[in-house]
Design a protein around this motif. Structure first.
Motif, mmCIF file in Angstrom:
data_model
loop_
_atom_site.group_PDB
_atom_site.id
_atom_site.type_symbol
_atom_site.label_atom_id
_atom_site.label_comp_id
_atom_site.label_asym_id
_atom_site.label_seq_id
_atom_site.Cartn_x
_atom_site.Cartn_y
_atom_site.Cartn_z
ATOM 1 N N ILE A 321 0.844 -1.203 0.000
ATOM 2 C CA ILE A 321 0.000 0.000 0.000
ATOM 3 C C ILE A 321 0.875 1.248 0.000
ATOM 4 O O ILE A 321 0.608 2.222 -0.725
ATOM 5 C CB ILE A 321 -0.952 -0.012 1.213
ATOM 6 N N GLY A 322 1.937 1.230 0.799
ATOM 7 C CA GLY A 322 2.838 2.378 0.844
ATOM 8 C C GLY A 322 3.462 2.669 -0.506
ATOM 9 O O GLY A 322 3.573 3.829 -0.917
ATOM 10 N N ARG A 323 3.845 1.601 -1.232
ATOM 11 C CA ARG A 323 4.431 1.811 -2.560
ATOM 12 C C ARG A 323 3.419 2.408 -3.527
ATOM 13 O O ARG A 323 3.759 3.282 -4.342
ATOM 14 C CB ARG A 323 4.947 0.482 -3.102
ATOM 15 N N ALA A 324 2.160 1.923 -3.445
ATOM 16 C CA ALA A 324 1.118 2.471 -4.322
ATOM 17 C C ALA A 324 0.874 3.940 -4.021
ATOM 18 O O ALA A 324 0.669 4.756 -4.931
ATOM 19 C CB ALA A 324 -0.165 1.667 -4.162
ATOM 20 N N LEU A 325 0.907 4.320 -2.741
ATOM 21 C CA LEU A 325 0.727 5.731 -2.370
ATOM 22 C C LEU A 325 1.885 6.572 -2.877
ATOM 23 O O LEU A 325 1.689 7.703 -3.343
ATOM 24 C CB LEU A 325 0.604 5.861 -0.852
ATOM 25 N N GLU A 326 3.095 6.020 -2.808
ATOM 26 C CA GLU A 326 4.266 6.753 -3.297
ATOM 27 C C GLU A 326 4.193 6.960 -4.804
ATOM 28 O O GLU A 326 4.545 8.031 -5.318
ATOM 29 C CB GLU A 326 5.536 5.989 -2.923
ATOM 30 N N GLU A 327 3.737 5.934 -5.543
ATOM 31 C CA GLU A 327 3.614 6.061 -7.001
ATOM 32 C C GLU A 327 2.651 7.180 -7.373
ATOM 33 O O GLU A 327 2.873 7.911 -8.348
ATOM 34 C CB GLU A 327 3.127 4.741 -7.599
ATOM 35 N N ASN A 328 1.575 7.309 -6.604
ATOM 36 C CA ASN A 328 0.555 8.330 -6.902
ATOM 37 C C ASN A 328 0.816 9.647 -6.176
ATOM 38 O O ASN A 328 0.073 10.615 -6.374
ATOM 39 C CB ASN A 328 -0.835 7.810 -6.524
#
Length: 426
Positions: A321-328
């Motif tokens: 989830i953290g990686r997805a938030l960082e991507e966006n």
């Protein structure tokens, strides 16, 4: 001189390649109206365009509009005491008749809504007539598309066939027969993942717009396609991640059907069985298919020996989830970042956040509160792509992870699906 009328999208008129504009907007609309209806009477025009005026006022406005039209396109309009007729013109809809030949490229504007914005304020009668005409135009276009599709079948042109069916579905998005037909075409072209994406999109569309799910016939057809799709032989034997995968096509089809055919409804699937029965291989095969459809799959990772630290089984999901938030570049508030980073070591670990070392004493570690924070993060992510959560081997979950899973499933309002697996000891 050449007169050309555009009916697709916002309607407008061209004369010798230049857009024709009138000082009176209703004069332009009247030309389009006459062209769509053939010859019309003066009374019909007054009723359509000036129904809220007295007879004398409507007649005066009609005379003014006809004067402007006659001066602008005298060669293309016949006006007598009763009838008004437009002649010797061409239009973009009639030209589409040539698309029955697959060698003719598909026009870019074919998917545009006919007569978009063509209306008169406070004239229900006019609007009703336009709806009927718009439906008639769509029927003409779809009939030409179906003729093109038949020709593609006859001449065995799979690429043109799939493209034509895609355009047909853009115009008639709720035509289930065309959805199934295109799914079969995709599979015959060796693209079963595209068939899955199509069925998933159709399921969501009919649920969001019509409040229904695909028919049982469509769902059975979907399962048939998944079962009959022949994967690579090496992958068939060893799976996407090395597991053996034999004799599970029916179960795979049922699992994928559950995850893609429920429309807007959230789905939870529980895969249950003894050790070594093939639960992980089945889930991994489903995930490998879903990954190719653009679905974001978030997976837990449990500690085999011992219970691990509190909430440890969720750490891998929170890391993803953290990686997805960082991507966006879409982060929650600093308080939520601090609390979640203190509970889940992998969450936003690249941001090197400073969080309270006494977080273990905070009431925010309550599973219900944590569940609310996680739900908020997933709401941000699911706004951009479909999300599926996978909780494997819940018999190895620590007690806090199980409590969080219970709270999450009980309260989640985000559009997502869940897969859970476990053994009898769970």
């Amino acid at each position: 001189m050449a007169l050309f009328l555009h009916f697709l999208g916002n309607p407008y008129i061209e004369l010798d390649g230049q857009r024709l504009v009138f000082t009176l907007r209703k004069a332009e609309m009247m030309i389009i109206y006459v062209a769509l209806n053939g010859s019309v009477t003066r009374n019909q025009l007054k009723a359509a365009f000036w129904q809220d005026m007295s007879g004398s006022q409507a007649s005066a406005n009609l005379r003014n509009a006809l004067y402007l039209i006659r001066n602008a396109i005298p060669e293309y309009i016949d006006i007598d005491r009763d009838q008004i007729t437009l002649k010797n013109f061409e239009d973009d809809v009639s030209k589409l008749a040539q698309i029955t030949d697959p060698d003719i490229p598909m026009p870019k504007d074919i998917e545009e809504e006919p007569l978009r914005g063509f209306c008169i304020a406070d004239s229900d009668e006019f609007d009703e007539q336009v709806v009927v005409i718009r439906q008639s135009i769509r029927r003409r276009i779809t009939s030409w598309l179906r003729a093109r599709i038949s020709y593609c079948y006859e001449k065995k042109l799979p690429v043109e066939l799939s493209g034509s069916l895609e355009v047909l579905l853009a115009i008639e998005p709720y035509d289930e027969d065309s959805v199934l037909e295109l799914m079969e075409v995709y599979c015959n072209m060796g693209q079963p993942a595209k068939a899955l994406v199509l069925f998933n999109a159709y399921s969501s569309r009919v649920w969001n717009k019509l409040g229904i799910t695909p028919s049982e016939r469509a769902r059975a057809y979907f399962r048939k396609i998944i079962i009959s799709a022949e994967p690579d032989k090496d992958k068939e034997m060893h799976g996407e991640s090395g597991e053996k995968f034999w004799c599970r096509k029916n179960e795979l089809a049922l699992l994928l059907d559950s995850l893609t055919g429920a429309g807007g409804q959230n789905t939870a699937v529980y895969v249950y069985g003894e050790a070594g029965i093939g639960k992980t291989a089945l889930i991994n095969r489903a995930i490998s298919v879903l990954d190719r459809t653009g679905t974001l799959v978030l997976s837990s990772r449990s500690c085999v020996v011992g219970e691990g630290y509190p909430y440890s089984s969720w750490n891998n999901i929170m890391t993803q989830i953290g990686r997805a938030l960082e991507e966006n570049n879409d982060y929650p508030g600093l308080h939520a970042q601090s609390v979640l980073s203190g509970i889940f070591p992998g969450f936003l670990n690249d941001r090197r956040l400073n969080y309270n070392v006494d977080v273990s004493l905070m009431t925010e570690r309550n599973p219900i509160v944590i569940s609310g924070m996680v739900t908020d993060l997933l709401r941000r992510i699911s706004a951009k792509r479909k999300v599926i959560l996978v909780f494997e081997d819940i018999h190895w979950f620590d007690s806090q992870s199980l409590e969080l899973l219970t709270a999450f499933i009980s309260t989640v309002t985000v559009p997502l699906d869940i897969i859970i697996s476990g053994r009898p000891e769970s």
